[in-house]
Every structure is written in C-alpha cells, then in structure tokens.
Design an enzyme around this catalytic site. Structure first.
Site, PDB file in Angstrom:
ATOM      1  N   ASP A  23       1.105  -1.089   0.106  1.00 41.82           N
ATOM      2  CA  ASP A  23       0.070  -0.058  -0.051  1.00 41.82           C
ATOM      3  C   ASP A  23       0.760   1.256  -0.029  1.00 41.82           C
ATOM      4  O   ASP A  23       1.905   1.101   0.550  1.00 41.82           O
ATOM      5  CB  ASP A  23      -1.083   0.059   1.197  1.00 41.82           C
ATOM      6  CG  ASP A  23      -0.331  -0.005   2.522  1.00 41.82           C
ATOM      7  OD1 ASP A  23       0.875  -0.458   2.698  1.00 41.82           O
ATOM      8  OD2 ASP A  23      -0.787   0.856   3.231  1.00 41.82           O
ATOM      9  N   GLU A  78      -0.044  -0.724   5.968  1.00 43.78           N
ATOM     10  CA  GLU A  78       0.925  -0.250   6.610  1.00 43.78           C
ATOM     11  C   GLU A  78       0.832   1.310   6.873  1.00 43.78           C
ATOM     12  O   GLU A  78       1.210   1.843   7.879  1.00 43.78           O
ATOM     13  CB  GLU A  78       2.516  -0.500   6.004  1.00 43.78           C
ATOM     14  CG  GLU A  78       3.786  -0.421   7.195  1.00 43.78           C
ATOM     15  CD  GLU A  78       4.137   1.043   6.951  1.00 43.78           C
ATOM     16  OE1 GLU A  78       5.088   1.509   7.873  1.00 43.78           O
ATOM     17  OE2 GLU A  78       3.737   1.815   6.179  1.00 43.78           O
TER      18      GLU A  78
HETATM   19  N1  BES Z   1       8.921   3.398   5.432  1.00 44.90           N
HETATM   20  C1  BES Z   1       8.101   4.139   6.262  1.00 44.90           C
HETATM   21  C2  BES Z   1       8.659   4.234   7.712  1.00 44.90           C
HETATM   22  C3  BES Z   1      10.005   5.044   7.809  1.00 44.90           C
HETATM   23  C4  BES Z   1       9.883   6.270   7.138  1.00 44.90           C
HETATM   24  C5  BES Z   1      11.070   4.500   8.110  1.00 44.90           C
HETATM   25  C6  BES Z   1      11.190   7.005   7.422  1.00 44.90           C
HETATM   26  C7  BES Z   1      12.174   5.244   8.367  1.00 44.90           C
HETATM   27  C8  BES Z   1      12.355   6.429   7.909  1.00 44.90           C
HETATM   28  C9  BES Z   1       6.658   3.623   6.456  1.00 44.90           C
HETATM   29  O1  BES Z   1       5.954   3.452   5.540  1.00 44.90           O
HETATM   30  C10 BES Z   1       5.576   4.795   7.100  1.00 44.90           C
HETATM   31  O2  BES Z   1       5.669   5.757   6.438  1.00 44.90           O
HETATM   32  N2  BES Z   1       5.126   4.423   8.271  1.00 44.90           N
HETATM   33  C11 BES Z   1       4.321   5.388   8.787  1.00 44.90           C
HETATM   34  C12 BES Z   1       3.505   4.602   9.726  1.00 44.90           C
HETATM   35  C13 BES Z   1       2.420   5.054  10.418  1.00 44.90           C
HETATM   36  C14 BES Z   1       1.514   5.431   9.352  1.00 44.90           C
HETATM   37  C15 BES Z   1       1.560   4.314  11.325  1.00 44.90           C
HETATM   38  C16 BES Z   1       4.911   6.532   9.452  1.00 44.90           C
HETATM   39  O3  BES Z   1       6.195   6.451   9.999  1.00 44.90           O
HETATM   40  O4  BES Z   1       4.435   7.562   9.376  1.00 44.90           O
HETATM   41 ZN    ZN Z   2       5.228   5.097   4.355  1.00 51.17          ZN
END
Ligand code: BES
Ligand code: ZN
Length: 458
Positions: free
Chosen positions: A89, A154
C-alpha cells in the site's frame, strides 16, 4: 551462487519493468475508492512469485486489506527461516500538481524512478521478490527457508495485520524478519537501522456556534473555534521545542552517553541537511542534535488543520467548527495509548470556554529497538559490505513501522531493517523516487544475505 549473481546481472531490465508495473497500480490504503487497486496490487505480487516457481503463494484475506503470503521452505529444518515483510500500500499522491510526472506513471530520470511507492515500499519489496526469484530461476536451491508477508495497510497503521499475525503464528513462524522499508545513511553508505519511533496519531475537533457566523455581526461576541484551536495548539510546545503535556516525557528512555557519542561520530553536514529541504534553520528540542531529535527523541507535530473558509479570495466568516490532525512520535518505553490519554486530558484541560472539544486517537505504533548482536544482522551487514565495499553503519530512524514491535512480542523474533532508500527519496511527498542503482545493489545484497545466513548455519 555464481549463477544467481549472473541471473541478477542479466535480468536488470526485467526487474525494472516488473516493478514499474506494480508502481502503476494506485494502491492507496487510506482511500476506500482504491479498494480494487489494493486487490490488484496484492494479486500482481502473488502472481509474480507464482510464475517464478515459488513453492506457494496466495492472497489471504484479513479483516481489512489482504496480505500476500508466500513461502519456499525447502532448505531443510536445520536451516533458518527468514520472514520477509513489506507493504504494497502507498500514501495518497496529493498534491498532484506538484509532481513533475504523474505519481502513478513511473518515469526514469537520471537513474531514478519517480512514482508514489517507488521507495516506500514497492521498490524495496521488489528487491527481495527479485532476489528470491533469482535464486529460483538460476536453478540453485535457496539456501534458507523463505516466507513472504506483504501487507496492504502499513500506511494506515497495520490495524488488520496485528490480529492476522496473532491468528497465524504457526504459518509465520520464523527465525528472523527481514524488512526493507527504511533508508541508507547516505548515498553509497549502506546502513542497518536498529531503532524506529512509535506513533500516536490524534485528531482534535473543536465545536462552537451552531452555524458559521458573519464575522462582523458576531466577531468579538463569541469564541471562534479556529482561534480556540490555535491557542490550544500553541500550548503544546514551548519556544524550546519541549512538549508541554504533563507526563509526556515520564517514560522516555534517555540516550546513554555512549549512544550520544555514536551520534556525534556519524558523518553529518548540517548545511547540506538544511539545503536539501530548503530551510535556513533547523529547530527542535533544546539540548539535542538534529539527528538525535529526528530519531531518538519524541516529538509532536500538527499534520493538518481545518476549518473556516479555504477557497479563493476572502469570506468574512467565523467558523462553526475547526479541527487538527496531530502526530506524536514516540521513543522506547513510551506507550501509544498512555500518551494518547495524556494528550486528550491536556487538550480538555486547556480548552478555552465557549467551545466543545473532542479528541480521538487514530492509529499508532510501538517504538522499537532491535538488539545488535544476533547472527541475522551480521549476515545482512556482510552482504551489504560485499555489494557496496563499505561497512554499513548502524543507525536509528524517526519513522515508524508499526508491525515490527509485534514481530517481537507475538512471534518472538528480531527484525533486520535493511533499508535501501535515501532520505532524499521524498517518501510521502510529491516526486517520490528510488535510485535504480540501489534497487539492483539491493537485489544482490538480499541474494547474498540468504547465502551468508545459510553458511553461518552450515
Ligand atoms: N517507510 C516508512 C517508515 C520510515 C520512514 C522508516 C522514514 C524510516 C524512515 C513507512 O512506510 C511509514 O511511512 N510508516 C508510517 C507509519 C504510520 C502510518 C503508522 C509513518 O512512519 O508515518
Ligand atoms: Zn510510508
């Protein structure tokens, strides 16, 4: 593994085309209008794996968006089992007018593919998909047992995946999880991430009069919900960037002197950091460096604010309602629900008279810190070093991947966060991109990781 490496070299174009096809599917999880695209993306990935001859691949329903589950477990029970996790997603593409080329028409410029999901996370998922495909197609036996769990929620906090993992503990049993959904420290500087922040995402609703009012006829006579909201928001942090919610910092795990020393040793250019995002100054909690603040300290940010007239020109109106979306990034030992409760209480306590305040928690995530001494991590570090000819750094990052904490507390396993993205990839922003060189280096690193891990267990 010569024939695997050979296969990887020979199939670069095909790996790119297969990824681009996936990037054309707007599998936006937060928008119910994209339900069909969600299903399409899941089917596409499962089909790719099936066509390559993987032992088993299927799209499995959950209470929400489906997951892709696949496995190839023929290495024998004496060999480790790796669960590869990722997400198909993506975030919404808006504001679309700021994209140089459309978000769902992958376009290559200067060795990078531009598209929503290129780096977060389809490109990184396809690193492992193609690594496994290369082992299967080259005619060599995969030296470890591999399972895939690719989810579709996710970006909205994995609400259906937690119960899915709970209910499928046997199916998902493994020795470690491999995730590529983070970044490298810098170009040509691979890294393994050992810390991720958690999250409490809140929405505040402020209600005032029973309709929008003429701001001349009523202005000065009643509380304006948008003004009231702004007053409240202003009380969330002080001028030193310190969060003012009572109890917020109580459980925060403090950085040790050794950790702070490691942060100081990282190669870092603050001017370049500022230039890359176009700001004159960095800002944040007093007493901590930029890198510490962006990964090892908790924080609070307004993500959006609404209410009143937002159209062209002006309209003299005192809005009936206002609201804001506010996220708090959490660090180890903070609990997302406890922090959400503290936030709610504080917002009610500081609400000015004349408005009604209602606070709701959206999704969240538990912070994680993975131990640095398990063998999977070493196998991954060695694989990265073989490909990049540089030793990887071990770093913490500020983003969240909610399910990682659950792998530890439900499946009892550690996670390797081997990210191949870059901070400059503009994830969640217009013009998201992924460097194709790192896509291919990642495929090789993943293939070598399986081999290294098997040799450690020979
Ligand atoms: N890939 C990211 C997480 C991430 C971002 C890891 C930057 C390291 C550096 C992931 O897809 C993401 O965006 N996660 C969300 C989770 C939330 C919606 C619960 C986030 O971090 O905002
Ligand atoms: Zn993300």
């Amino acid at each position: 593994m010569e024939s695997v490496l050979d296969y990887i070299k020979q199939n670069r174009d095909r790996f790119e085309e297969d990824l681009f096809e996936l990037l054309r599917i707007p599998s936006i999880s937060t928008d119910p209008n994209h339900k069909d695209d969600i299903n399409k993306a899941a089917d596409y990935i499962a089909d790719n794996l099936k066509n390559a001859g993987i032992d088993h691949a299927e799209v499995k329903p959950t209470t929400g968006n489906p997951v892709v589950y696949a496995e190839h477990c023929k290495a024998g029970s004496d060999k480790p089992t790796v669960l590869i996790y990722g997400h198909y997603d993506v975030q919404p593409s808006d504001p679309d007018e700021l994209w140089e080329t459309p978000a769902f028409e992958p376009t290559v410029r200067d060795g990078k593919v531009y598209a929503r999901g290129a780096s977060d996370d389809k490109g990184q998922v396809y690193i492992h998909v193609n690594s496994v495909i290369s082992w299967l197609k080259s005619g060599e036996e995969l030296p470890v047992n591999v399972k895939f769990l690719i989810e579709g929620e996710e970006e909205i906090g994995s609400p259906s995946l937690v119960p899915f993992v709970q209910e499928n503990k046997d199916l998902l049993s493994c020795d470690m999880v491999m995730v590529s959904d983070t970044t490298m420290y810098d170009e040509d500087q691979p890294s393994i991430t050992y810390g991720l922040r958690g999250l409490s995402y809140m929405e505040v609703y402020v209600d005032g009069p029973n309709r929008d009012l003429h701001s001349g006829a009523y202005g000065g006579a009643v509380q304006n919900p948008l003004n009231a909201l702004c007053t409240m928001i202003a009380k969330l942090k002080n001028e030193h960037g310190e969060i003012q919610i009572p109890g917020f910092y109580d459980k925060v795990e403090q950085l040790t002197p050794e950790e702070r020393e490691q942060y100081r040793e990282l190669p870092y250019d603050e001017q370049a950091y500022k230039d890359a995002i176009g700001v004159d100054e960095v800002f944040g909690e007093k007493g901590y460096s930029t890198l510490e603040r962006a990964s090892a300290r908790p924080t609070l940010d307004v993500n959006g604010i609404w209410g009143g007239y937002q159209g062209e020109g002006s309209k003299t109106v005192l809005p009936a309602k206002a609201g804001a979306k506010i996220s708090m990034r959490l660090v180890p030992n903070q609990d997302q629900d406890e922090v959400a409760d503290l936030f709610k209480k504080y917002m009610h306590d500081i609400a000015p008279p004349g408005v009604k305040v209602h606070v709701e928690k959206h999704h969240g995530g538990t912070p994680v810190k993975v131990p640095l001494d398990f063998e999977g991590l070493q196998a991954a570090a060695d694989a990265l070093e073989s490909v990049y000819n540089v030793k990887p750094l071990f770093t913490r990052e500020g983003g969240s991947i909610p399910i990682v904490a659950n792998f530890e507390n439900i499946l009892g396993v550690n996670t390797i966060l081997m990210g191949m993205g870059l901070r400059s990839d503009a994830i969640h922003s217009p013009n998201e991109k992924f460097t194709l060189k790192d896509y291919h280096r990642g495929i090789e690193a993943s293939a070598r990781f399986f081999k290294n891990l098997a040799e450690m267990n020979a």
